[in-house]
Write a protein that holds these residues in place. Structure first.
Motif, PDB file in Angstrom:
ATOM      1  N   TYR A 283       0.796  -1.100   0.008  1.00  0.00           N
ATOM      2  CA  TYR A 283       0.075  -0.117   0.293  1.00  0.00           C
ATOM      3  C   TYR A 283       0.975   1.286  -0.050  1.00  0.00           C
ATOM      4  O   TYR A 283       2.142   1.010   0.378  1.00  0.00           O
ATOM      5  CB  TYR A 283      -0.846  -0.196   1.096  1.00  0.00           C
ATOM      6  N   ASP A 284       0.486   2.445  -0.467  1.00  0.00           N
ATOM      7  CA  ASP A 284       1.267   3.760  -0.612  1.00  0.00           C
ATOM      8  C   ASP A 284       1.323   4.265   0.634  1.00  0.00           C
ATOM      9  O   ASP A 284       0.349   4.338   1.553  1.00  0.00           O
ATOM     10  CB  ASP A 284       0.443   4.545  -1.532  1.00  0.00           C
ATOM     11  N   ILE A 285       2.455   4.644   1.078  1.00  0.00           N
ATOM     12  CA  ILE A 285       2.877   5.468   2.432  1.00  0.00           C
ATOM     13  C   ILE A 285       3.693   6.759   1.806  1.00  0.00           C
ATOM     14  O   ILE A 285       4.386   6.664   0.863  1.00  0.00           O
ATOM     15  CB  ILE A 285       3.665   4.885   3.540  1.00  0.00           C
ATOM     16  N   ASP A 286       3.444   7.842   2.434  1.00  0.00           N
ATOM     17  CA  ASP A 286       4.334   8.954   1.838  1.00  0.00           C
ATOM     18  C   ASP A 286       5.206   9.621   3.018  1.00  0.00           C
ATOM     19  O   ASP A 286       5.839  10.533   3.169  1.00  0.00           O
ATOM     20  CB  ASP A 286       3.719  10.160   1.520  1.00  0.00           C
ATOM     21  N   GLY A 287       5.437   8.482   4.287  1.00  0.00           N
ATOM     22  CA  GLY A 287       6.582   9.077   5.064  1.00  0.00           C
ATOM     23  C   GLY A 287       6.279   8.274   6.477  1.00  0.00           C
ATOM     24  O   GLY A 287       5.479   7.383   6.410  1.00  0.00           O
ATOM     25  N   THR A 288       6.424   8.838   7.532  1.00  0.00           N
ATOM     26  CA  THR A 288       6.332   8.302   8.736  1.00  0.00           C
ATOM     27  C   THR A 288       5.597   9.331   9.615  1.00  0.00           C
ATOM     28  O   THR A 288       5.859  10.697   9.419  1.00  0.00           O
ATOM     29  CB  THR A 288       7.625   7.909   9.621  1.00  0.00           C
ATOM     30  N   VAL A 289       4.735   8.920  10.840  1.00  0.00           N
ATOM     31  CA  VAL A 289       4.228  10.019  11.858  1.00  0.00           C
ATOM     32  C   VAL A 289       4.819   9.529  13.093  1.00  0.00           C
ATOM     33  O   VAL A 289       4.802   8.499  13.447  1.00  0.00           O
ATOM     34  CB  VAL A 289       2.802   9.964  11.564  1.00  0.00           C
ATOM     35  N   LEU A 290       5.748  10.722  13.694  1.00  0.00           N
ATOM     36  CA  LEU A 290       6.088  10.414  15.090  1.00  0.00           C
ATOM     37  C   LEU A 290       5.730  11.246  16.024  1.00  0.00           C
ATOM     38  O   LEU A 290       5.708  12.295  15.919  1.00  0.00           O
ATOM     39  CB  LEU A 290       7.696  10.690  14.819  1.00  0.00           C
ATOM     40  N   LYS A 291       5.092  10.502  16.852  1.00  0.00           N
ATOM     41  CA  LYS A 291       4.418  11.329  17.937  1.00  0.00           C
ATOM     42  C   LYS A 291       5.142  10.831  19.554  1.00  0.00           C
ATOM     43  O   LYS A 291       5.526   9.889  19.727  1.00  0.00           O
ATOM     44  CB  LYS A 291       2.976  10.718  18.111  1.00  0.00           C
ATOM     45  N   VAL A 292       4.971  12.007  20.077  1.00  0.00           N
ATOM     46  CA  VAL A 292       5.525  11.949  21.830  1.00  0.00           C
ATOM     47  C   VAL A 292       4.186  10.948  22.127  1.00  0.00           C
ATOM     48  O   VAL A 292       3.076  11.012  22.037  1.00  0.00           O
ATOM     49  CB  VAL A 292       5.359  12.973  22.324  1.00  0.00           C
ATOM     50  N   ASN A 293       4.704   9.790  22.928  1.00  0.00           N
ATOM     51  CA  ASN A 293       3.919   8.477  23.145  1.00  0.00           C
ATOM     52  C   ASN A 293       2.896   8.942  24.519  1.00  0.00           C
ATOM     53  O   ASN A 293       1.806   8.661  24.509  1.00  0.00           O
ATOM     54  CB  ASN A 293       4.497   7.454  23.518  1.00  0.00           C
ATOM     55  N   ASP A 294       3.563   9.798  25.243  1.00  0.00           N
ATOM     56  CA  ASP A 294       2.745   9.970  26.719  1.00  0.00           C
ATOM     57  C   ASP A 294       1.816  11.461  26.303  1.00  0.00           C
ATOM     58  O   ASP A 294       2.050  12.385  26.132  1.00  0.00           O
ATOM     59  CB  ASP A 294       3.853  10.525  27.621  1.00  0.00           C
ATOM     60  N   ILE A 295       0.393  10.986  26.717  1.00  0.00           N
ATOM     61  CA  ILE A 295      -0.485  11.834  26.546  1.00  0.00           C
ATOM     62  C   ILE A 295      -0.420  13.110  27.492  1.00  0.00           C
ATOM     63  O   ILE A 295      -0.788  14.049  26.662  1.00  0.00           O
ATOM     64  CB  ILE A 295      -1.866  11.053  26.762  1.00  0.00           C
ATOM     65  N   ALA A 296      -0.005  12.945  28.506  1.00  0.00           N
ATOM     66  CA  ALA A 296       0.238  14.098  29.308  1.00  0.00           C
ATOM     67  C   ALA A 296       1.044  15.285  29.011  1.00  0.00           C
ATOM     68  O   ALA A 296       1.012  16.268  28.784  1.00  0.00           O
ATOM     69  CB  ALA A 296       0.531  13.695  30.870  1.00  0.00           C
TER      70      ALA A 296
END
Ligand SMILES: Cc1ccc(Cn2cc(C(N)=O)ccc2=O)c(C)c1
Length: 324
Positions: A283-296
């Motif tokens: 499937y097509d992707i156009d990169g990655t998404v990098l998120k701070v994991n901790d919600i607080a």
């Protein structure tokens, strides 16, 4: 001898379970023919007793008649877009902006790292565990009501697989068309002298904008969830990764490449690893998404005007034009 209603409910439960195994875990336990037999057994019981038909039955995925137009939906929580970076230096600048706002050193800051699917962002609302409404992202504030079309997508459960569903839960994710479905669709279109789609993203958008759900149903779209919007009547896990696992446990499909990365080095390693896998993901992707994991921490970091300060889309260089 179980009552008719008990037979119907039992069949529905069984079919939902096997849909989950097949479409979400990719680990079917029965042959397609057996699933098909059970499906038609339920269909027959419902046809002879229509008063027992409910909208969340596995047989009710395709709406009755086509719509004449799409109505608008205002998102209770805006669906915001992400800032992009295109190289390590820009990514490090993103990390520095985070470091400057957090007291402790972010050497071991944990990121939840995901492939960035190239499809359409959607919002899907479940009330008491039942799929009641789906909308496109639109401009982030207002989208189109595509509920009838979303109900035809086989890896999206019509009912959450849990005994105590949240009162309201909004699942956010990307609807995309896998390469195989895209190639089959264009092959069929060519054979029928119809227009072909330039890429899977356009094909997915065109398939969701169909007024007739029977057309959408033939397009083999899929959902991968990436977040939660509205959540009422439930205490959510306090990290993004655990929230995705929780969604997955209730039958919501989540991309299997998602990983927790402790520290910047691991994040960059993830980015290169996904870049290597890109040609054969299917499937097509156009990169990655990098998120701070901790919600607080996400809440502490907040948003810059419209995009969150706590997440970044690290894109790949534009792929050389696909030669068809
Ligand atoms: C005839 C037929 C029936 C079902 C399926 C796909 N499938 C299979 C299962 C299964 N094996 O547990 C569960 C749900 C489902 O959608 C296909 C491709 C063809």
């Amino acid at each position: 001898q179980p009552s008719l209603q008990q037979q119907i409910e039992e069949l529905r439960k069984t079919l939902r379970h096997h849909e989950y195994l097949y479409h979400v875990l990719d680990t079917p336990e029965i042959p397609d023919s057996e699933y098909d037999r059970l499906f038609h057994q339920l269909k027959a019981l419902e046809n002879s007793h229509p008063e027992f038909i409910t909208a969340d039955s596995p047989t009710q995925r395709v709406g009755a008649k086509p719509l004449t137009s799409f109505s608008q939906i205002k998102h209770e929580i805006p669906m915001l877009s992400l800032d992009n970076v295109f190289n390590d230096d820009e990514f490090m600048a993103f990390v520095k902006r985070i470091q400057d706002r957090l007291p402790f050193s972010t050497e071991n800051l944990t990121f939840c790292c995901e492939p960035k699917l190239d499809g359409l962002a959607v919002s899907i609302l479940y009330e008491n565990g039942k799929l009641v409404r789906a909308a496109t992202r639109g401009d982030g504030q207002t989208g189109e009501d595509i509920t009838a079309n979303v109900r035809t997508i086989r890896n999206i459960p019509l009912q959450l697989l849990t005994d105590n569903p949240p009162a309201r839960l909004e699942v956010r994710g990307e609807i995309f068309m896998p390469h195989q479905a895209f190639e089959n669709l264009n092959e069929m279109a060519l054979a029928k002298g119809e227009k072909t789609f330039a890429n899977p993203r356009n094909a997915a958008a065109g398939s969701l904008r169909q007024l007739d759900p029977k057309v959408t149903r033939q397009r083999h779209l899929m959902l991968n969830a990436y977040g939660i919007g509205i959540a009422e009547g439930v205490l959510l896990p306090d990290t993004h990764y655990d929230r995705l696992q929780w969604l997955h446990s209730m039958g919501i499909p989540v991309n299997k490449e998602i990983e927790l990365c402790g520290g910047i080095e691991q994040v960059l390693k993830f980015y290169r690893n996904i870049q290597e896998k890109r040609p054969h993901l299917g499937y097509d992707i156009d990169g990655t998404v990098l998120k701070v994991n901790d919600i607080a921490l996400q809440e502490k970091l907040g948003f810059i005007s419209k995009a969150p300060r706590w997440a970044i889309a690290y894109k790949f260089p534009a792929q050389e034009e696909l030669t068809v």
